[in-house]
Write a protein that holds these residues in place. Structure first.
Motif, short mmCIF file in Angstrom:
data_model
loop_
_atom_site.label_atom_id
_atom_site.label_comp_id
_atom_site.label_asym_id
_atom_site.label_seq_id
_atom_site.Cartn_x
_atom_site.Cartn_y
_atom_site.Cartn_z
N ARG A 16 45.06 31.59 8.52
CA ARG A 16 45.12 31.12 9.62
C ARG A 16 44.72 32.31 10.62
O ARG A 16 44.01 31.99 11.69
CB ARG A 16 46.67 30.51 9.74
CG ARG A 16 46.76 30.28 11.27
CD ARG A 16 48.28 29.70 11.69
NE ARG A 16 49.39 30.81 11.62
CZ ARG A 16 49.31 31.41 12.64
NH1 ARG A 16 48.71 31.43 13.63
NH2 ARG A 16 50.29 32.60 12.63
N ARG A 18 43.08 34.90 9.95
CA ARG A 18 41.83 35.16 9.87
C ARG A 18 40.88 34.52 10.93
O ARG A 18 39.86 34.60 11.48
CB ARG A 18 41.14 35.26 8.39
CG ARG A 18 39.67 35.53 8.27
CD ARG A 18 39.26 35.51 6.79
NE ARG A 18 40.03 36.45 6.18
CZ ARG A 18 40.48 36.15 4.96
NH1 ARG A 18 40.42 35.06 4.40
NH2 ARG A 18 41.22 37.27 4.31
N GLU A 19 41.30 33.28 10.79
CA GLU A 19 40.50 32.04 11.67
C GLU A 19 40.76 32.33 13.13
O GLU A 19 39.76 32.25 13.78
CB GLU A 19 40.98 30.64 11.26
CG GLU A 19 40.11 29.67 12.04
CD GLU A 19 38.45 29.94 11.85
OE1 GLU A 19 37.94 29.49 12.76
OE2 GLU A 19 38.05 30.10 10.74
N GLN A 20 42.00 32.81 13.47
CA GLN A 20 42.48 33.14 14.92
C GLN A 20 41.26 34.27 15.26
O GLN A 20 40.97 34.42 16.43
CB GLN A 20 43.65 33.37 15.05
CG GLN A 20 44.51 32.03 15.08
CD GLN A 20 45.88 32.38 15.37
OE1 GLN A 20 46.25 33.28 15.02
NE2 GLN A 20 46.73 31.22 15.40
N TYR A 60 40.34 22.64 7.00
CA TYR A 60 40.21 23.52 8.10
C TYR A 60 41.73 23.51 8.47
O TYR A 60 42.38 24.80 8.84
CB TYR A 60 39.37 23.28 9.06
CG TYR A 60 39.05 24.42 10.11
CD1 TYR A 60 38.22 25.33 9.88
CD2 TYR A 60 39.93 24.29 11.32
CE1 TYR A 60 38.14 26.29 10.85
CE2 TYR A 60 39.80 25.25 12.17
CZ TYR A 60 38.86 26.28 11.89
OH TYR A 60 38.60 27.36 12.87
N GLN A 63 44.11 25.39 6.05
CA GLN A 63 43.68 26.66 5.97
C GLN A 63 44.11 27.52 7.25
O GLN A 63 44.78 28.60 6.87
CB GLN A 63 42.14 26.88 5.56
CG GLN A 63 41.94 28.34 5.46
CD GLN A 63 40.26 28.45 5.45
OE1 GLN A 63 39.61 27.60 5.45
NE2 GLN A 63 39.85 29.80 5.58
N THR A 64 43.99 27.07 8.18
CA THR A 64 44.31 27.79 9.64
C THR A 64 45.38 27.61 10.37
O THR A 64 45.80 28.12 11.14
CB THR A 64 42.86 27.70 10.53
OG1 THR A 64 42.79 26.39 10.96
CG2 THR A 64 41.65 28.07 9.73
#
Length: 83
Positions: A16, A18-20, A60, A63-64
């Motif tokens: 999460r 990493r996505e941010q 998604y 994961q995030t």
């Protein structure tokens, strides 16, 4: 909480975050750098390529931790890059 459950929780949190960071890179106009550093999740790419956009959005979000709109936008952006 068992050690395995804690590890899974931490892995989800890292994904999460990493996505941010990727969203921040994109917002700052350096999205290519973020994409090059981690790359898209292969399961999400597979779902997109097989036409399962809803599945990709669900993956998604899992994961995030992203909201529905953010996940939909991110998956649609990724789908455009895969064409």
């Amino acid at each position: 909480m068992t050690p395995d459950e804690r590890i899974e929780e931490l892995e989800r949190e890292v994904a999460r975050l990493r996505e941010q960071v990727g969203v921040l890179y994109k917002h700052l106009g350096i999205g290519q750098l973020a994409a090059a550093s981690s790359g898209p999740n292969p399961a999400i790419v597979d779902a997109i390529r097989s036409g399962q956009i809803i599945v990709a959005i669900k993956l998604y979000r899992e994961q995030t931790g992203a909201g529905l709109k953010e996940a939909k936008d991110a998956v649609e952006d990724l789908a455009r890059t895969l064409r």
